[in-house]
Design a protein around this motif. Structure first.
Motif: not given
Length: 167
Positions: A53-76
């Motif tokens: 998205d040209p208005n956003c342009g945010a960048t993320f490392s793969l480690a950040e994405l892993g923490r962002t999309y992790a579900l808290d308290g959920t057993d893998p």
């Protein structure tokens, strides 16, 4: 022609096309910042994703994405079991579709019916394999890697088949 096509293509066709795009790799994860853009590979760094998205342009490392999309308290293991159950359901659905389509093709004497059913079964089986792959990723903690660990997944699947047949 466009109006006629718009009447023929309903929401069920659009959802099927979206599923096909997901299976074939045509869709990417939503940006967690703006929720409008898609996360695309950054050509300068394999371990980074950039919002398209040209208005956003945010960048993320793969480690950040892993923490962002992790579900808290959920057993893998619970998530992996759900994905495996989903894959099994899809494989069974593909088999049922194949058998019913073969019977219908014999009844209708139509090879095109059988061909269409085979294509549908292929898409359903591909979706099931995506679920198996996701379960393996969750179980082994291999989410959000710079390069997809497809070879490790294939080796693990073959080893699982060999272990089952040895019983």
């Amino acid at each position: 022609m466009r109006a006629r096509l718009a009447r023929r293509v309903g929401p069920e066709h659009r959802s099927f096309a979206a599923m096909g795009g997901t299976v074939l790799g045509g869709t990417h994860a939503l940006c967690p910042t703006c929720r409008r853009g898609r996360l695309m590979s950054d050509p300068e760094a394999l371990d980074r994703r950039r919002c398209d998205d040209p208005n956003c342009g945010a960048t993320f490392s793969l480690a950040e994405l892993g923490r962002t999309y992790a579900l808290d308290g959920t057993d893998p293991r619970t998530l992996a079991a759900y994905e495996r159950q989903q894959a099994l359901t899809l494989f069974v659905a593909a088999e049922i579709i194949g058998v019913l389509a073969a019977a219908w093709a014999i009844y209708a004497r139509s090879w095109l019916t059988l061909f269409g059913a085979a294509l549908l079964c292929l898409v359903v089986c591909a979706t099931a394999m995506v679920s198996r792959y996701r379960a393996w990723q969750i179980e082994h903690g291999r989410l959000f890697e710079a390069r997809a660990p497809l070879w490790a997944f294939a080796v693990s699947e073959v080893q699982g088949l060999v272990r089952r047949s040895g019983r």
